[in-house]
Design a protein around this motif. Structure first.
Motif, PDB file in Angstrom:
ATOM      1  N   TYR A 414       0.831  -1.209   0.000  1.00 27.10           N
ATOM      2  CA  TYR A 414       0.000   0.000   0.000  1.00 27.10           C
ATOM      3  C   TYR A 414       0.867   1.261   0.000  1.00 27.10           C
ATOM      4  O   TYR A 414       0.581   2.231  -0.717  1.00 27.10           O
ATOM      5  N   LEU A 415       1.943   1.261   0.792  1.00 23.81           N
ATOM      6  CA  LEU A 415       2.839   2.420   0.802  1.00 23.81           C
ATOM      7  C   LEU A 415       3.510   2.608  -0.558  1.00 23.81           C
ATOM      8  O   LEU A 415       3.700   3.751  -1.013  1.00 23.81           O
ATOM      9  N   ALA A 416       3.882   1.506  -1.205  1.00 20.76           N
ATOM     10  CA  ALA A 416       4.456   1.617  -2.555  1.00 20.76           C
ATOM     11  C   ALA A 416       3.439   2.203  -3.527  1.00 20.76           C
ATOM     12  O   ALA A 416       3.789   3.010  -4.411  1.00 20.76           O
ATOM     13  N   TYR A 417       2.169   1.828  -3.367  1.00 20.81           N
ATOM     14  CA  TYR A 417       1.114   2.410  -4.208  1.00 20.81           C
ATOM     15  C   TYR A 417       0.998   3.911  -3.944  1.00 20.81           C
ATOM     16  O   TYR A 417       0.858   4.706  -4.887  1.00 20.81           O
ATOM     17  N   ARG A 418       1.081   4.315  -2.681  1.00 20.24           N
ATOM     18  CA  ARG A 418       1.013   5.741  -2.367  1.00 20.24           C
ATOM     19  C   ARG A 418       2.193   6.504  -2.951  1.00 20.24           C
ATOM     20  O   ARG A 418       2.051   7.650  -3.419  1.00 20.24           O
ATOM     21  N   VAL A 419       3.364   5.897  -2.943  1.00 18.21           N
ATOM     22  CA  VAL A 419       4.547   6.551  -3.515  1.00 18.21           C
ATOM     23  C   VAL A 419       4.366   6.753  -5.015  1.00 18.21           C
ATOM     24  O   VAL A 419       4.710   7.819  -5.559  1.00 18.21           O
ATOM     25  N   ARG A 420       3.814   5.755  -5.696  1.00 17.86           N
ATOM     26  CA  ARG A 420       3.632   5.867  -7.148  1.00 17.86           C
ATOM     27  C   ARG A 420       2.629   6.956  -7.520  1.00 17.86           C
ATOM     28  O   ARG A 420       2.711   7.526  -8.609  1.00 17.86           O
ATOM     29  N   HIS A 421       1.678   7.242  -6.641  1.00 19.31           N
ATOM     30  CA  HIS A 421       0.620   8.194  -6.961  1.00 19.31           C
ATOM     31  C   HIS A 421       0.783   9.508  -6.189  1.00 19.31           C
ATOM     32  O   HIS A 421      -0.200  10.195  -5.907  1.00 19.31           O
ATOM     33  N   THR A 422       1.997   9.831  -5.821  1.00 17.91           N
ATOM     34  CA  THR A 422       2.271  11.087  -5.122  1.00 17.91           C
ATOM     35  C   THR A 422       3.102  11.993  -6.021  1.00 17.91           C
ATOM     36  O   THR A 422       4.154  11.584  -6.532  1.00 17.91           O
ATOM     37  N   GLU A 423       2.626  13.210  -6.209  1.00 22.07           N
ATOM     38  CA  GLU A 423       3.374  14.227  -6.940  1.00 22.07           C
ATOM     39  C   GLU A 423       4.365  14.884  -5.982  1.00 22.07           C
ATOM     40  O   GLU A 423       3.970  15.526  -5.000  1.00 22.07           O
ATOM     41  N   VAL A 424       5.648  14.710  -6.249  1.00 22.19           N
ATOM     42  CA  VAL A 424       6.669  15.195  -5.320  1.00 22.19           C
ATOM     43  C   VAL A 424       6.697  16.722  -5.260  1.00 22.19           C
ATOM     44  O   VAL A 424       7.230  17.288  -4.295  1.00 22.19           O
ATOM     45  N   ASP A 425       6.143  17.384  -6.266  1.00 21.88           N
ATOM     46  CA  ASP A 425       6.131  18.844  -6.259  1.00 21.88           C
ATOM     47  C   ASP A 425       4.947  19.408  -5.474  1.00 21.88           C
ATOM     48  O   ASP A 425       4.907  20.613  -5.211  1.00 21.88           O
ATOM     49  N   ASP A 426       3.999  18.570  -5.134  1.00 22.20           N
ATOM     50  CA  ASP A 426       2.831  19.006  -4.379  1.00 22.20           C
ATOM     51  C   ASP A 426       3.105  18.796  -2.892  1.00 22.20           C
ATOM     52  O   ASP A 426       3.221  17.657  -2.414  1.00 22.20           O
ATOM     53  N   GLU A 427       3.207  19.885  -2.157  1.00 24.32           N
ATOM     54  CA  GLU A 427       3.547  19.780  -0.741  1.00 24.32           C
ATOM     55  C   GLU A 427       2.462  19.062   0.052  1.00 24.32           C
ATOM     56  O   GLU A 427       2.765  18.331   1.002  1.00 24.32           O
ATOM     57  N   GLN A 429       0.448  16.635  -0.995  1.00 25.95           N
ATOM     58  CA  GLN A 429       0.553  15.198  -1.226  1.00 25.95           C
ATOM     59  C   GLN A 429       1.762  14.599  -0.518  1.00 25.95           C
ATOM     60  O   GLN A 429       1.702  13.490   0.012  1.00 25.95           O
ATOM     61  N   VAL A 430       2.872  15.328  -0.522  1.00 26.38           N
ATOM     62  CA  VAL A 430       4.063  14.849   0.182  1.00 26.38           C
ATOM     63  C   VAL A 430       3.796  14.748   1.679  1.00 26.38           C
ATOM     64  O   VAL A 430       4.197  13.783   2.344  1.00 26.38           O
ATOM     65  N   LYS A 431       3.093  15.718   2.204  1.00 32.53           N
ATOM     66  CA  LYS A 431       2.753  15.694   3.627  1.00 32.53           C
ATOM     67  C   LYS A 431       1.857  14.504   3.957  1.00 32.53           C
ATOM     68  O   LYS A 431       2.040  13.835   4.984  1.00 32.53           O
ATOM     69  N   LYS A 432       0.885  14.214   3.088  1.00 36.05           N
ATOM     70  CA  LYS A 432       0.011  13.061   3.306  1.00 36.05           C
ATOM     71  C   LYS A 432       0.788  11.747   3.194  1.00 36.05           C
ATOM     72  O   LYS A 432       0.500  10.791   3.918  1.00 36.05           O
ATOM     73  N   LEU A 433       1.778  11.719   2.276  1.00 37.19           N
ATOM     74  CA  LEU A 433       2.580  10.504   2.133  1.00 37.19           C
ATOM     75  C   LEU A 433       3.387  10.236   3.399  1.00 37.19           C
ATOM     76  O   LEU A 433       3.435   9.093   3.881  1.00 37.19           O
ATOM     77  N   ARG A 434       4.022  11.256   3.940  1.00 38.02           N
ATOM     78  CA  ARG A 434       4.771  11.070   5.184  1.00 38.02           C
ATOM     79  C   ARG A 434       3.864  10.674   6.334  1.00 38.02           C
ATOM     80  O   ARG A 434       4.218   9.831   7.176  1.00 38.02           O
ATOM     81  N   ALA A 435       2.669  11.262   6.378  1.00 38.18           N
ATOM     82  CA  ALA A 435       1.718  10.882   7.420  1.00 38.18           C
ATOM     83  C   ALA A 435       1.284   9.428   7.266  1.00 38.18           C
ATOM     84  O   ALA A 435       1.070   8.721   8.265  1.00 38.18           O
ATOM     85  N   ALA A 436       1.176   8.947   6.016  1.00 39.08           N
ATOM     86  CA  ALA A 436       0.809   7.550   5.799  1.00 39.08           C
ATOM     87  C   ALA A 436       1.900   6.610   6.302  1.00 39.08           C
ATOM     88  O   ALA A 436       1.610   5.581   6.925  1.00 39.08           O
ATOM     89  N   PHE A 437       3.171   6.939   6.046  1.00 35.61           N
ATOM     90  CA  PHE A 437       4.267   6.115   6.567  1.00 35.61           C
ATOM     91  C   PHE A 437       4.240   6.065   8.086  1.00 35.61           C
ATOM     92  O   PHE A 437       4.368   4.991   8.681  1.00 35.61           O
TER      93      PHE A 437
END
Length: 822
Positions: A414-427, A429-437
């Motif tokens: 699931y985390l790998a799926y979130r990484v694939r669908h996260t735009e690194v330029d969008d702060e 989305q990056v914040k949500k990705l770190r919160a998911a980890f």
């Protein structure tokens, strides 16, 4: 038709109901009487298959009174009037109370498994209480897919209490849930009989879905619908039903020749499936080729393949490979030239066959890692939104809580799926990705504690994402610091190597020197320190200056001296490597068993006494918890002293005290000892590096002292045992009872052999050798077996001796077995 005796019994019980003040409650609960008194005139004949199910798994609340009347069953059996008989006979009240207690105990049991839910339903049916049956079915449905025979018993019970239109709607909903579980003809027969009691216009949606699943095999269902359709007078209704059935049922417009070819193929497949003992993909592939060879339409062929897989799943419901084959078939296109036309174009009934529906069906039944991977892949292929994926994953993870490794694996996917669908330029989305980890790691820690993800795969993936995807090496370094601060992780060399690799690859090696020096400090007592030292030297030679190379050499040399000092006490072959995935770093590694040392013969009259009086040992305070600054040592040689242990372990730190442990009775040394250090770090280094040291010819085992709980002072034996604070007594070897007559006969036989050998002393060497061979064949097998345990040299010397050993009287079971070559 009811017999005279049964009519009299029903009349007496009805009179009892009327005069009983609890008549409304009993009338609602015991509906078997009403069911027997309904007796419709045009009741359909009963089905032998349904009657077999009822006989094999009896239902106290009967819903088959019509079938009983049609089949001519007139025997006044106990099962037919079980509810009525229970009103006048109270002899079974104790058994009913026992079953109610059993039902409550199973229902309150935590972490129930499949067997418990089956027992819960069986007990509920025996109790004949509809509320309990309803509770058991609902609990079972939350856990997994209910098998068809349980659904059938429940639906028969539910049909009895169905009176109002609202209750009829609930009954139809339950029928739909039952039909969506597995392919089952008996269940379909029961639903068809229930539909025949209702007008076709009202039930034609259910008819269409049922025929979509069973219309290929059960042509009689199609004929019954046609018969009902012919009796309708409204032309518009007839056209609507005709259109619906033609769209759903693939055999609605088939001719007799097509129906015959379909029937022959299905009958052949059913025979082959019945004869098979285990699932094999060749069976499905063989019949899929036969289906392709038929001159039928695409929809009929796809429906036939669906029938083949559904029948296999009904026999092997938990075979994940079969489910994956089914999904793979439904995913591929029907024609290679037309990618838009897939097998999923087949009409779905209650048994859903779309890939995403199939994966949901099997995950409800039995999840596996391969199915979890496929589940996430299908959700991504079908372009589900992030919110939908989160909802599905959360729902599925709740079912996986009892399975730790499967849960961790799905979280990583699931985390790998979130990484694939996260735009690194969008702060955001990056914040949500770190919160998911962080959420995944905290959830695993809350569920499983220190046992969850002991390799720190979640945090390592997070650190890699910070370095490689988000280009934030500072955040990645902070995650690595968190990993290496967990107990035992700092002594795992592969973690330090992964940390150094990320620094070198994604941060231009800016913190490489700092990381490698920290690794040398943490691994100085382990055999892997030379790997870090070589990497440090290689890195400095490639990127450093003359001064940094010189500093590196001096820094590595200091730690290698400490390591070499430790290795002087360790055998080179005792270390086997780092702990496995579920071992913490401060636990002892698995050791290769050492070769047995030659045993030294010690006379029986002499006893090896421990040096020094053991009574002068200091009394350590008993601690019920782990003593982090004290180590426990076992497998010590009998003559070990305090000085030997002090010399061996003083290199790890300052020793406060050493205690050897002796037996209370004979004061013999037990081969174990305790050493207390001033600091916990010193004790940890002693465990890591001291485990496997060779002292006195024996490899010792070292661990942190962790004594078991001690019973409270003054507590009785029974109290301590009941509280679970006392370890069970060690099972002792039973005292041998050697038959005296056999012993006497064996002694006489040996004396006779000795006399024969003395008489043959003057004979030639050839005869002497033959005599030795006969003697060896007669009574030296036990001695040969004992000598096999010693080294080869002793065995050769023993065989060359001319004088046999003096006979000894057996004193134990082992001696007795050796005596008679057992």
């Amino acid at each position: 038709m009811l017999t005279r005796n049964r009519l009299i019994k029903y009349f007496v019980m009805l009179t009892f109901y009327v005069h009983n003040p609890l008549f409304p409650l009993q009338f609602t609960t015991n509906l078997t009487l009403i069911n027997h008194l309904k007796m419709p005139q045009n009741a359909p004949a009963g089905d032998s298959q349904d009657d077999n199910i009822v006989n094999e798994q009896p239902i106290e609340i009967s819903s088959d009174s019509n079938e009983e009347s049609g089949s001519g069953a007139e025997s006044d059996t106990e099962s037919e009037v079980s509810v009525l008989s229970s009103l006048g006979d109270t002899s079974d009240s104790h058994d009913e109370q026992k079953m109610e207690d059993e039902f409550a105990a199973i229902l309150a049991r935590p972490a129930k498994k499949y067997k418990h839910y089956m027992d819960l339903c069986t007990t509920a049916f025996k109790l004949n209480v509809f509320d309990k049956i309803e509770v058991a079915i609902n609990e079972f449905q939350k856990y997994t897919t209910i098998p068809p025979h349980i659904w059938l018993r429940y639906l028969k019970t539910l049909k009895v209490v169905t009176q109002t239109p609202a209750e009829r709607a609930v009954f139809e909903t339950k029928c739909a849930s039952a039909l969506s579980s597995f392919y089952d003809e008996q269940l379909a027969d029961f639903v068809v009989k229930s539909l025949l009691e209702q007008p076709l216009m009202e039930q034609h949606p259910m008819w269409s879905k049922l025929l979509a699943d069973y219309g290929l095999e059960r042509v009689d269902f199609v004929e019954q619908v046609r018969k009902l359709l012919s009796s309708m007078s409204e032309k518009e209704d007839v056209e609507l039903i005709e259109k619906t059935m033609s769209a759903k049922c693939v055999t609605w417009n088939c001719n007799d020749e097509q129906l015959q070819s379909i029937s022959n193929l299905i009958n052949d497949f059913k025979q082959k499936l019945k004869a098979s003992t285990e699932n094999s993909s060749w069976l499905q592939e063989n019949f899929i080729l036969k289906v392709d060879a038929l001159s039928l339409g695409i929809n009929i062929k796809c429906s036939l393949v669906k029938l083949i897989y559904e029948r296999c799943l009904a026999k092997y419901p938990t075979d994940s490979r079969l489910w994956l084959d089914y999904i793979a078939y439904m995913e591929k296109p029907i024609e290679s030239g037309n990618r838009a036309l897939h097998h999923t174009s087949v009409n779905d009934g209650y048994l859903k066959c779309k890939p995403l529906d199939l994966i949901n069906r099997v995950l409800q039944l039995k999840p596996t890692m391969a199915l979890n991977h496929k589940y996430l892949e299908l959700m991504e292929q079908h372009n589900l939104s992030q919110e939908q994926v989160d909802v599905e994953i959360t729902r599925h993870l709740e079912r996986l809580e009892p399975y730790m490794e499967m849960n961790v694996e799905l979280q990583l996917d699931y985390l790998a799926y979130r990484v694939r669908h996260t735009e690194v330029d969008d702060e955001q989305q990056v914040k949500k990705l770190r919160a998911a980890f962080r959420q995944v790691w905290d959830r695993l820690s809350d569920l499983y504690g220190d046992q969850a993800d002991t390799s720190y795969e979640v945090l390592q993936l997070w650190a890699q994402v910070e370095y490689a995807k988000l280009h934030s090496p500072d955040n990645g370094a902070s995650i690595w610091c968190e990993i290496l601060n967990y107990p035992g992780s700092s002594v795992k060399s592969h973690l330090w190597l992964a940390y150094a690799q990320m620094e070198s690859e994604y941060n231009s090696g800016r913190k490489m020197t700092t990381v490698l020096r920290q690794a040398l400090s943490a691994l100085s007592m382990t055999p892997d320190v030379h790997v870090i030292a070589e990497l440090y030297r290689r890195n400095e030679r490639c990127f450093g200056s003359y001064q940094t190379i010189s500093d590196c050499q001096a820094y590595c040399e200091a730690y290698m001296q400490v390591h070499n000092k430790v290795e002087t006490y360790r055998q080179p072959s005792t270390w086997r490597g780092q702990a496995d995935r579920k071992q913490m770093g401060n636990q002892k590694p698995v050791k290769r068993p050492s070769a047995p040392l030659p045993r030294k013969q010690v006379p029986a009259a002499k006893k090896v006494m421990p040096p020094g009086p053991p009574s002068k040992e200091p009394n350590f305070k008993y601690s019920p918890n782990m003593e982090v600054n004290k180590i426990f040592i076992k497998n010590l040689y009998p003559r070990c002293t305090k000085d030997d242990l002090s010399d061996a372990f003083k290199c790890f730190g300052n020793i406060k005290d050493v205690r050897l442990v002796y037996k209370h009775g004979n004061q013999r040394f037990k081969g174990i000892a305790y050493i207390e250090f001033e600091k916990p770090e010193e004790a940890q280094n002693a465990v890591i590096c001291g485990d496997g040291l060779c002292l006195g010819g024996q490899n010792i085992e070292v661990a942190i002292s962790n004594p078991p709980p001690k019973p409270a002072a003054g507590a009785s034996t029974s109290t301590a045992s009941a509280a679970g604070q006392r370890k069970p007594l060690k099972r002792r070897i039973q005292t041998t009872l050697i038959p005296t007559r056999l012993v006497i006969n064996e002694v006489k036989r040996r004396k006779k052999l000795e006399l024969d050998m003395d008489e043959d002393a003057a004979v030639s060497s050839t005869m002497d050798a033959n005599g030795k061979a006969n003697n060896a064949n007669g009574n030296d097998d036990a001695n040969d077996n004992a000598n096999d345990k010693d080294n080869a040299g002793e065995k050769a010397d023993e065989s060359e001796k001319s004088d046999p050993p003096p006979p000894t009287v057996p004193k134990s079971n082992d001696d007795f077995r050796k005596l008679f070559n057992i």
